[in-house]
Scaffold this active site. Sequence first.
Site, short mmCIF file in Angstrom:
data_model
loop_
_atom_site.label_atom_id
_atom_site.label_comp_id
_atom_site.label_asym_id
_atom_site.label_seq_id
_atom_site.Cartn_x
_atom_site.Cartn_y
_atom_site.Cartn_z
N HIS A 52 -7.51 0.73 -6.37
CA HIS A 52 -7.73 -0.07 -5.14
C HIS A 52 -8.46 -1.36 -5.56
CE1 HIS A 52 -7.97 -1.10 -1.06
NE2 HIS A 52 -8.81 -0.20 -0.59
N GLN A 64 -10.37 -3.78 -3.03
CA GLN A 64 -11.65 -3.25 -2.55
C GLN A 64 -12.78 -3.56 -3.53
OE1 GLN A 64 -12.37 -1.18 0.37
NE2 GLN A 64 -14.35 -1.93 -0.30
N ARG A 121 -13.72 -8.22 2.36
CA ARG A 121 -12.31 -7.99 2.04
C ARG A 121 -11.50 -9.25 2.36
NH1 ARG A 121 -10.46 -2.87 1.81
NH2 ARG A 121 -8.69 -3.96 0.91
N ASP A 150 -17.20 7.04 -1.52
CA ASP A 150 -15.89 6.93 -0.87
C ASP A 150 -15.64 8.29 -0.23
OD1 ASP A 150 -13.24 6.33 -0.18
OD2 ASP A 150 -12.47 6.41 -2.23
N CYS A 190 -16.83 2.05 0.92
CA CYS A 190 -15.63 1.23 1.15
C CYS A 190 -15.07 1.41 2.55
CB CYS A 190 -14.59 1.52 0.08
SG CYS A 190 -14.02 3.22 0.05
N ARG A 249 0.87 -1.18 0.00
CA ARG A 249 0.00 0.00 0.00
C ARG A 249 0.90 1.22 0.00
NH1 ARG A 249 -5.33 1.76 3.39
NH2 ARG A 249 -6.16 0.24 1.91
N1 CP Z 1 -11.38 0.35 2.57
C1 CP Z 1 -10.10 0.25 2.98
O1 CP Z 1 -9.19 -0.02 2.21
O2 CP Z 1 -9.91 0.46 4.31
P1 CP Z 1 -8.51 0.62 5.04
O3 CP Z 1 -7.91 1.94 4.57
O4 CP Z 1 -8.86 0.66 6.49
O5 CP Z 1 -7.62 -0.51 4.70
N1 NVA Z 2 -9.91 6.83 -1.73
C1 NVA Z 2 -9.55 6.48 -0.38
C2 NVA Z 2 -9.82 5.04 -0.12
C3 NVA Z 2 -9.57 4.62 1.31
C4 NVA Z 2 -9.79 3.16 1.51
C5 NVA Z 2 -8.10 6.82 -0.12
O1 NVA Z 2 -7.27 6.61 -1.01
O2 NVA Z 2 -7.79 7.31 0.97
#
Ligand code: CP
Ligand code: NVA
Length: 303
Positions: free
Chosen positions: A130, A133, A282, A214, A254, A103
């Site tokens: 993502h 997700q 997930r 989101d 999400c 990540r």
């Molecule tokens: N939706 C999601 O990816 O959550 P986190 O940022 O908590 O991993």
């Molecule tokens: N679009 C958001 C998703 C979080 C799971 C971000 O990148 O922070």
Amino acid sequence: MSTRHLLGLNGMSESALREILTLAARYKAERNVISWRPLARQTWAMIFTKSSTRTRVSFEVAVHELGGNALFLNANDLQLGRGEPIKDTARVLGRMVHGVIIRTFAQQDVDDFARWGNIPTVNALTDDEHPCQILADIQTIEEKLGAIAGKRVAFIGDAACNVAASWVYAAEILGFNLVLAAPAGYESRIANRCVSQTRDPREAARGADVLYTDVWVSMGMEAEKAERAKVFQGYQINHDLVKLANPGAMVLHCLPAYRDQEITERLLEERAEDIFTQAENRLHAQKGILHWLTDKPVEDSLV
Ligand code: CP
Ligand code: NVA
């Protein structure tokens, strides 16, 4: 046999997504009885530069339940944080671990890791996509509404964000209609025959089978928080939009959610069962992803 990766939904085939979703459904249905251990005797590194609750916990549990060991590495604790290049980090880890889950900000870093590490590499969120997700989201939708092909999904909010981008790719691969409603300057920069864009959230919600949102401020965009809070007024998912959607339409988020910004507190709590099933999925979807990455037939995963 070439190494499999999940770097994004961009470029994935329908058959690969279907294979992952089928595995995900089996892992969910048979969680307490299943005896496949496709990651037995393996160690998977998890390199996270951004915060996470769902992705981190679901991957750690998934790797463990698939028989492997998850090694969580905060990027700042690695020499990576002091300037060691990705390609060197990848070549070191590639000789020690069996797969990596990343990540971070730049998609290029995940792509480079896959190239230099030569071990299965998963995008656990970048600024561009993502994918994990959206696979869990599709699992959640299909559990309740049946096949997603031909359905109408309305994404309301920041259509330029990573989550929206993975939705755009998924729409074309799986053949559903995606309508993105976003203010000027926050449109999706990618497009395909299954996607349309509007500035009007009501137009997007009309006849939708799924209303999806989101956060307005994605990780890394914190400096724009005040500006975004103004620009996104009017792009909230609430009961007025639900009235325009199809009867039985799902409301998904999400998470994490900012109540009374992108979604009202009342609607989120009313739809909590679906939204937290989406979060739970997930775990199951990522077991599907990890299993698919090993490219092992189910019968070879019995230990
Ligand atoms: N939706 C999601 O990816 O959550 P986190 O940022 O908590 O991993
Ligand atoms: N679009 C958001 C998703 C979080 C799971 C971000 O990148 O922070």
